[in-house]
Design a protein around this motif. Structure first.
Motif, PDB file in Angstrom:
ATOM      1  N   ARG A  34     -19.457  10.169  19.777  1.00 53.85           N
ATOM      2  CA  ARG A  34     -20.031  11.006  20.827  1.00 53.85           C
ATOM      3  C   ARG A  34     -21.553  10.929  20.672  1.00 53.85           C
ATOM      4  O   ARG A  34     -22.077  11.184  19.594  1.00 53.85           O
ATOM      5  N   VAL A  35     -22.249  10.563  21.731  1.00 49.54           N
ATOM      6  CA  VAL A  35     -23.690  10.343  21.606  1.00 49.54           C
ATOM      7  C   VAL A  35     -24.424  11.680  21.585  1.00 49.54           C
ATOM      8  O   VAL A  35     -24.381  12.447  22.548  1.00 49.54           O
ATOM      9  N   ALA A  36     -25.104  11.938  20.464  1.00 50.32           N
ATOM     10  CA  ALA A  36     -25.910  13.154  20.333  1.00 50.32           C
ATOM     11  C   ALA A  36     -27.370  12.879  20.649  1.00 50.32           C
ATOM     12  O   ALA A  36     -28.101  13.791  21.045  1.00 50.32           O
ATOM     13  N   GLY A  37     -27.787  11.624  20.470  1.00 51.16           N
ATOM     14  CA  GLY A  37     -29.180  11.283  20.750  1.00 51.16           C
ATOM     15  C   GLY A  37     -29.388   9.786  20.752  1.00 51.16           C
ATOM     16  O   GLY A  37     -28.635   9.023  20.136  1.00 51.16           O
ATOM     17  N   MET A  38     -30.421   9.348  21.469  1.00 54.30           N
ATOM     18  CA  MET A  38     -30.834   7.947  21.518  1.00 54.30           C
ATOM     19  C   MET A  38     -32.352   7.906  21.481  1.00 54.30           C
ATOM     20  O   MET A  38     -33.011   8.771  22.063  1.00 54.30           O
ATOM     21  N   CYS A  39     -32.891   6.886  20.820  1.00 54.35           N
ATOM     22  CA  CYS A  39     -34.339   6.741  20.773  1.00 54.35           C
ATOM     23  C   CYS A  39     -34.688   5.316  20.364  1.00 54.35           C
ATOM     24  O   CYS A  39     -33.805   4.503  20.087  1.00 54.35           O
ATOM     25  N   GLU A  40     -35.980   5.015  20.342  1.00 57.45           N
ATOM     26  CA  GLU A  40     -36.433   3.727  19.840  1.00 57.45           C
ATOM     27  C   GLU A  40     -36.132   3.638  18.343  1.00 57.45           C
ATOM     28  O   GLU A  40     -36.134   4.647  17.633  1.00 57.45           O
ATOM     29  N   THR A  41     -35.897   2.416  17.868  1.00 58.67           N
ATOM     30  CA  THR A  41     -35.512   2.230  16.471  1.00 58.67           C
ATOM     31  C   THR A  41     -36.749   2.172  15.574  1.00 58.67           C
ATOM     32  O   THR A  41     -37.148   1.116  15.083  1.00 58.67           O
ATOM     33  N   SER A  42     -37.348   3.319  15.395  1.00 61.01           N
ATOM     34  CA  SER A  42     -38.420   3.462  14.411  1.00 61.01           C
ATOM     35  C   SER A  42     -38.128   4.729  13.627  1.00 61.01           C
ATOM     36  O   SER A  42     -37.533   5.677  14.156  1.00 61.01           O
ATOM     37  N   ALA A  43     -38.525   4.766  12.359  1.00 59.65           N
ATOM     38  CA  ALA A  43     -38.241   5.931  11.522  1.00 59.65           C
ATOM     39  C   ALA A  43     -38.821   7.199  12.124  1.00 59.65           C
ATOM     40  O   ALA A  43     -38.172   8.254  12.139  1.00 59.65           O
ATOM     41  N   GLU A  44     -40.023   7.113  12.649  1.00 56.12           N
ATOM     42  CA  GLU A  44     -40.682   8.289  13.229  1.00 56.12           C
ATOM     43  C   GLU A  44     -39.885   8.841  14.402  1.00 56.12           C
ATOM     44  O   GLU A  44     -39.639  10.053  14.495  1.00 56.12           O
ATOM     45  N   ASN A  45     -39.465   7.962  15.317  1.00 51.75           N
ATOM     46  CA  ASN A  45     -38.711   8.414  16.485  1.00 51.75           C
ATOM     47  C   ASN A  45     -37.343   8.968  16.098  1.00 51.75           C
ATOM     48  O   ASN A  45     -36.864   9.948  16.676  1.00 51.75           O
ATOM     49  N   ILE A  46     -36.700   8.333  15.124  1.00 50.84           N
ATOM     50  CA  ILE A  46     -35.370   8.784  14.706  1.00 50.84           C
ATOM     51  C   ILE A  46     -35.444  10.174  14.082  1.00 50.84           C
ATOM     52  O   ILE A  46     -34.635  11.056  14.395  1.00 50.84           O
ATOM     53  N   LEU A  47     -36.416  10.395  13.238  1.00 57.97           N
ATOM     54  CA  LEU A  47     -36.538  11.703  12.582  1.00 57.97           C
ATOM     55  C   LEU A  47     -36.918  12.792  13.587  1.00 57.97           C
ATOM     56  O   LEU A  47     -36.447  13.930  13.489  1.00 57.97           O
ATOM     57  N   GLU A  48     -37.722  12.435  14.570  1.00 58.42           N
ATOM     58  CA  GLU A  48     -38.076  13.402  15.624  1.00 58.42           C
ATOM     59  C   GLU A  48     -36.837  13.750  16.448  1.00 58.42           C
ATOM     60  O   GLU A  48     -36.594  14.923  16.764  1.00 58.42           O
ATOM     61  N   MET A  49     -36.041  12.747  16.788  1.00 61.09           N
ATOM     62  CA  MET A  49     -34.800  12.978  17.533  1.00 61.09           C
ATOM     63  C   MET A  49     -33.851  13.867  16.735  1.00 61.09           C
ATOM     64  O   MET A  49     -33.264  14.820  17.255  1.00 61.09           O
TER      65      MET A  49
END
Length: 346
Positions: free
Chosen positions: A70-85
């Motif tokens: 189940r998709v909870a979030g999507m973002c660009e594949t960078s550590a910064e974006n993932i942690l923000e998401m």
């Protein structure tokens, strides 16, 4: 509601087509959102309980996927974006009271430049600090990060037991003969044919029954024909071990002793350039006669999936089929299989 299929990467197209077919068989109302490298994202209408109950059935059939999320979030594949998401997600939508969790990540090819363990730990820390308890060994919920062209994040709702296929490798069956399809590709082709439980699945070149075993395991009634009596007996042995409703006929694929329009799907891997004996006037005669028989036997509005090392377009069209799609699968340097999807018009 968005869901992601974590695909196996064994083929560019077949895992996607298999997922579509299984969702259709399960009666899910879905729409494609995006196809990424080894990840398919779809929007599915319905209540969460209804959708995810049906997705459990889908996962039981699938061969070329790992997990459904189940998709909870999507973002660009960078550590910064993932942690923000990860910080912005409301985890109470995915974790019930007292439920434990773990975070696991999968790197797809070259799309991310950080270690999997790094992002697992940091995302897990963010969930922990929101008041949820981690359990690395036996969690109630597994969150996954697919680190590809985009980062796809969410809880796993169903997983595919790919290890089960290893137990059905050709050399582990009671009767073995070389040159057969591997169980995962056989299951994927059975799924793409859209055969349902209690439908009749037919293989006019059944060999040792690799395709039919996979069909029987999903509840189809399977019928196979094999011209070589020793191989037909071996097919019977293999089906006896795995069970199901089956019938093996020692006979000719060009003269099948079945009535018109009595089968719901056909999946087959005809002989070509192999050591298997071909008891026909010629390869052309074998293909021409067998395709006409396949067309006669298949019900209107149904599908046939044919694996071949040669172009079967002319034989299929001459028999009356419409060609829906064609895929290629490179097996090794000297062998590329063609997988052709045929349709019998209503």
């Amino acid at each position: 509601m968005l869901y992601a299929f974590e695909l196996s990467g064994e083929h560019d197209s077949l895992p996607v087509m298999e997922a579509y077919a299984c969702m259709e068989i399960a009666g899910l109302d879905f729409k494609e959102q995006e196809i990424l490298d080894q990840c398919l994202i779809v929007e599915i209408d319905g209540t969460v309980n209804e959708i995810e109950t049906r997705l459990l059935y889908v996962a039981e059939r699938l061969a070329m996927s790992h997990h459904i999320m189940r998709v909870a979030g999507m973002c660009e594949t960078s550590a910064e974006n993932i942690l923000e998401m990860a910080e912005e997600i409301d985890y109470s939508d995915h974790l019930g009271p007292g439920k434990t969790f773990v975070v696991r990540a999968r790197k797809i090819k070259h799309y991310c430049d950080f270690e999997r363990e790094f992002i697992e730990g940091h995302v897990g820390g963010k969930i922990f600090r929101k008041g949820f308890r981690a359990d690395l060994k036996t969690p109630d919920v597994q969150f996954r990060l697919i680190l590809g062209q985009k980062c796809i994040f969410g809880p796993v709702v169903a997983s595919v037991d790919r290890s089960a296929f290893e137990g059905r490798l050709p050399h582990k069956k009671p009767f073995f003969y070389p040159g057969v399809l591997m169980p995962r590709i056989a299951r994927a082709l059975v799924n793409i044919s859209k055969v349902k439980a209690d439908d009749v699945l037919f293989d006019p070149f059944c060999g040792t029954a690799g395709i039919l075993v996979e069909g029987a395991l999903i509840g189809a009634r399977v019928i196979g024909i094999e011209v070589r009596s020793m191989i037909a007996s071996g097919a019977q042995m293999n089906l006896q071990v795995f069970g199901g409703n089956y019938n093996i006929i020692a006979g000719d694929a060009c003269m099948v002793p079945l009535r018109d329009e009595c089968v719901d799907a056909i999946v087959t891997d005809p002989p070509y350039g192999r050591s298997a004996a071909i008891r026909a006037e010629s390869l052309h005669h074998l293909y021409d006669g067998s395709f006409r028989e396949m067309y006669r036997l298949l019900r209107k509005g149904k599908l046939a999936v044919v694996v071949s090392e040669m172009d079967i377009t002319g034989f299929a069209k001459d028999a009356g089929f419409r060609i829906i799609d064609e895929y290629s699968q490179r097996v090794h340097r000297s062998l590329t299989r063609r997988i052709t999807l045929l349709y019998k018009e209503k």
